[in-house]
Design a protein around this motif. Sequence first.
Motif, PDB file in Angstrom:
ATOM      1  N   PHE A 278      44.696  -5.835 -59.273  1.00 52.70           N
ATOM      2  CA  PHE A 278      43.802  -6.977 -59.523  1.00 52.70           C
ATOM      3  C   PHE A 278      42.344  -6.550 -59.394  1.00 52.70           C
ATOM      4  N   ALA A 279      42.053  -5.740 -58.357  1.00 43.75           N
ATOM      5  CA  ALA A 279      40.666  -5.313 -58.150  1.00 43.75           C
ATOM      6  C   ALA A 279      40.165  -4.555 -59.376  1.00 43.75           C
ATOM      7  N   SER A 280      40.995  -3.682 -59.937  1.00 41.66           N
ATOM      8  CA  SER A 280      40.482  -2.930 -61.092  1.00 41.66           C
ATOM      9  C   SER A 280      40.506  -3.757 -62.378  1.00 41.66           C
ATOM     10  N   GLN A 281      41.491  -4.637 -62.513  1.00 40.81           N
ATOM     11  CA  GLN A 281      41.520  -5.489 -63.714  1.00 40.81           C
ATOM     12  C   GLN A 281      40.339  -6.450 -63.756  1.00 40.81           C
ATOM     13  N   LEU A 282      40.039  -7.055 -62.602  1.00 40.27           N
ATOM     14  CA  LEU A 282      39.036  -8.120 -62.581  1.00 40.27           C
ATOM     15  C   LEU A 282      37.655  -7.626 -62.173  1.00 40.27           C
ATOM     16  N   GLY A 283      37.580  -6.364 -61.761  1.00 38.13           N
ATOM     17  CA  GLY A 283      36.300  -5.834 -61.269  1.00 38.13           C
ATOM     18  C   GLY A 283      35.947  -6.440 -59.918  1.00 38.13           C
ATOM     19  N   PHE A 284      36.961  -6.705 -59.077  1.00 36.47           N
ATOM     20  CA  PHE A 284      36.747  -7.285 -57.749  1.00 36.47           C
ATOM     21  C   PHE A 284      36.745  -6.191 -56.686  1.00 36.47           C
ATOM     22  N   LYS A 285      36.293  -6.566 -55.478  1.00 35.07           N
ATOM     23  CA  LYS A 285      36.334  -5.658 -54.319  1.00 35.07           C
ATOM     24  C   LYS A 285      37.467  -6.086 -53.407  1.00 35.07           C
ATOM     25  N   ILE A 286      38.155  -5.117 -52.816  1.00 31.43           N
ATOM     26  CA  ILE A 286      39.174  -5.494 -51.829  1.00 31.43           C
ATOM     27  C   ILE A 286      38.465  -5.637 -50.480  1.00 31.43           C
ATOM     28  N   GLU A 287      38.623  -6.803 -49.880  1.00 27.42           N
ATOM     29  CA  GLU A 287      37.959  -7.088 -48.597  1.00 27.42           C
ATOM     30  C   GLU A 287      38.376  -6.015 -47.578  1.00 27.42           C
ATOM     31  N   GLU A 288      37.459  -5.704 -46.665  1.00 31.35           N
ATOM     32  CA  GLU A 288      37.615  -4.542 -45.776  1.00 31.35           C
ATOM     33  C   GLU A 288      38.924  -4.510 -44.976  1.00 31.35           C
ATOM     34  N   LYS A 289      39.240  -5.656 -44.337  1.00 30.96           N
ATOM     35  CA  LYS A 289      40.436  -5.700 -43.487  1.00 30.96           C
ATOM     36  C   LYS A 289      41.695  -5.504 -44.350  1.00 30.96           C
ATOM     37  N   THR A 290      41.654  -6.119 -45.528  1.00 35.58           N
ATOM     38  CA  THR A 290      42.783  -6.002 -46.450  1.00 35.58           C
ATOM     39  C   THR A 290      42.933  -4.539 -46.876  1.00 35.58           C
ATOM     40  N   PHE A 291      41.793  -3.906 -47.152  1.00 31.12           N
ATOM     41  CA  PHE A 291      41.816  -2.507 -47.596  1.00 31.12           C
ATOM     42  C   PHE A 291      42.356  -1.601 -46.484  1.00 31.12           C
ATOM     43  N   SER A 292      41.863  -1.786 -45.256  1.00 26.18           N
ATOM     44  CA  SER A 292      42.332  -0.943 -44.145  1.00 26.18           C
ATOM     45  C   SER A 292      43.818  -1.130 -43.924  1.00 26.18           C
ATOM     46  N   SER A 293      44.274  -2.373 -44.129  1.00 28.41           N
ATOM     47  CA  SER A 293      45.698  -2.625 -43.921  1.00 28.41           C
ATOM     48  C   SER A 293      46.539  -1.881 -44.963  1.00 28.41           C
ATOM     49  N   ILE A 294      46.029  -1.774 -46.175  1.00 26.88           N
ATOM     50  CA  ILE A 294      46.775  -1.023 -47.198  1.00 26.88           C
ATOM     51  C   ILE A 294      46.870   0.438 -46.741  1.00 26.88           C
ATOM     52  N   ALA A 295      45.744   0.972 -46.275  1.00 23.25           N
ATOM     53  CA  ALA A 295      45.738   2.365 -45.836  1.00 23.25           C
ATOM     54  C   ALA A 295      46.731   2.564 -44.682  1.00 23.25           C
ATOM     55  N   ALA A 296      46.789   1.578 -43.784  1.00 19.32           N
ATOM     56  CA  ALA A 296      47.667   1.705 -42.621  1.00 19.32           C
ATOM     57  C   ALA A 296      49.139   1.549 -43.001  1.00 19.32           C
TER      58      ALA A 296
ATOM     59  N   ARG B 168      49.421  -4.290 -56.072  1.00 15.24           N
ATOM     60  CA  ARG B 168      48.862  -5.446 -56.791  1.00 15.24           C
ATOM     61  C   ARG B 168      47.401  -5.674 -56.427  1.00 15.24           C
ATOM     62  N   ALA B 169      47.062  -5.468 -55.148  1.00 18.35           N
ATOM     63  CA  ALA B 169      45.664  -5.644 -54.721  1.00 18.35           C
ATOM     64  C   ALA B 169      44.767  -4.710 -55.533  1.00 18.35           C
ATOM     65  N   ILE B 170      45.209  -3.472 -55.645  1.00 16.55           N
ATOM     66  CA  ILE B 170      44.411  -2.478 -56.368  1.00 16.55           C
ATOM     67  C   ILE B 170      44.387  -2.794 -57.860  1.00 16.55           C
TER      68      ILE B 170
ATOM     69  N   PRO C 161      40.146   2.632 -65.706  1.00 13.92           N
ATOM     70  CA  PRO C 161      41.294   2.902 -64.840  1.00 13.92           C
ATOM     71  C   PRO C 161      40.939   3.771 -63.630  1.00 13.92           C
ATOM     72  N   SER C 162      39.865   4.553 -63.720  1.00 12.21           N
ATOM     73  CA  SER C 162      39.529   5.447 -62.602  1.00 12.21           C
ATOM     74  C   SER C 162      39.275   4.653 -61.313  1.00 12.21           C
ATOM     75  N   THR C 163      38.749   3.432 -61.432  1.00  9.19           N
ATOM     76  CA  THR C 163      38.491   2.619 -60.231  1.00  9.19           C
ATOM     77  C   THR C 163      39.801   2.432 -59.463  1.00  9.19           C
ATOM     78  N   GLY C 164      40.854   2.090 -60.177  1.00  7.48           N
ATOM     79  CA  GLY C 164      42.150   1.888 -59.547  1.00  7.48           C
ATOM     80  C   GLY C 164      42.676   3.174 -58.929  1.00  7.48           C
ATOM     81  N   PHE C 165      42.551   4.273 -59.652  1.00  9.04           N
ATOM     82  CA  PHE C 165      43.071   5.550 -59.125  1.00  9.04           C
ATOM     83  C   PHE C 165      42.292   6.016 -57.899  1.00  9.04           C
ATOM     84  N   MET C 166      40.983   5.722 -57.875  1.00 16.32           N
ATOM     85  CA  MET C 166      40.190   6.071 -56.687  1.00 16.32           C
ATOM     86  C   MET C 166      40.711   5.297 -55.471  1.00 16.32           C
ATOM     87  N   MET C 167      41.027   4.019 -55.700  1.00 13.56           N
ATOM     88  CA  MET C 167      41.524   3.201 -54.586  1.00 13.56           C
ATOM     89  C   MET C 167      42.917   3.662 -54.151  1.00 13.56           C
TER      90      MET C 167
END
Length: 478
Positions: free
Chosen positions: A176-194, A172-174, A220-226
Amino acid sequence: MYICLNDKIFRLLSEVVTTENVRAYVIGGWVRDCLLKREHNDKDIDIVVVGSGMEIARKAAKKIDPRIKVTIYRNFGTAMFRYGEYDLEFVGARKESYDRGSRKPVVENGTLRDDQERRDFTINTMAISINEDTFGEFLDPFDGLSDLKNKIIRTPLDPDRTFSDDPLRMMRAIRFASQLGFKIEEKTFSSIAANAGRIRIVSGERIITELNKIMMCNHPSTGFMMLERTGLLRIIFPELDNLKGVEKKEGKAHKDNFHHSIKVLDNIAKHSDNLWLRWAALLHDIAKPATKKFTAETGWSFHGHEFLGSKMIPGIFRRLKLPLNDRMKYVQKLVDLHLRPIVLSQEEVTDSAVRRLLFEAGDDIDDLMALCEADITSKNEEKKTRHLENFRYVRKKLKEIEEKDAIRNFQPPVDGTEIIETFGIKPGREVGIIKNTIREAILDGIIPNEHEAARRLMLDKGKELGLKPVKKLPSDKH
Ligand code: CTP
């Protein structure tokens, strides 16, 4: 801060919750989209009640119109009903909501704040009071409004906790980020990776809903990159992840097929909202890793990747919980045919090759041409222009041949019944042979797509097969 709630529905709800003496708030997507001035797609309104959501839903429905049917989801402690164009969902404010190891909610009553902090992202925690004394009051303990202004996706609690409550939220984070053109905050992003591996406990149906929403974004590529960068892609869609990478041999490199595929997806997204055409774009080169070869003379080749790709699609669709029906067949067909217009444009364009392409693509020919144009991702402008010009020529030929021969929705001018009746035979091998001969002759331009010519060929071919017409041939038949 107060927010104006104009819709009549909020006044009606306000009367009910005030009479019942419970606190209630609009929360989640409706509030977010209202502040973003974004048209909320599905007109869902989520109401959180400090008390029983189910009871308030029943009372509200009864007050608005006793005929309204309220649907209760006892497991989730929610209730909903439809009012005009709205779907209203009521939930009691909750504390801890999910079991580790599954996403079965454990319902425990809580305050508004408890409920807000167990939601997914700060931009989805904002609430507006609907009680009479505080009608319109904005409650935003996690400063979702700033994140909304700064275009940031952030979890209200420590992201590890929020994602462990429901790992689908990583998708959902990814989304919303691609739908709204938002950035996922760093800590949130690292947590997804972890925590990416935790996505395995989420059902395929929930995952594909999010993936399809990513597919339907403007880029859609923004979402797939994430998805790729967080490691989610490797888990949910390994075939696509396998397209990554560039190999070099004897100074020759092939392109990165992952980046190419998502670029083609972006290109088609500019042109069409058809989800299945988008899927065809994403999957058109899916069999490249399996068909990759290198020889010193010819360099890199991916011979037959279109055919193998179309064969891989049922397996991928089944696993991803995509429909196994005519939509899948459409994607298969486009993947299978995606090189044909290119080959056509590179050779001399013969009428017969154009007729065959029209015959095989049928009504999907325009989508196929759009896919082929989206497939041109070369940065070399000269090459790009040349390809586009060739395609313009192919399109012109397609139009000419279609006008002349009407192959697109090919119906054989002599059908099986006519063959059977003419020769007095039973359905069987001969009927198939004669039908094929007629079709091939039309596609090759040997005879026109007309009854009289086809009937003559039927008689000739019948004779060759040792068949005799059983009745005198009325020359004016048809
Ligand atoms: N929510 C959550 N965790 C989830 C799903 C939903 O915390 N896995 C919360 C969020 O507060 C969300 C609300 O429930 O805003 C409603 O969820 P949903 O209807 O799925 O999403 P919306 O935010 O309304 O957005 P959209 O309609 O675009 O899906």
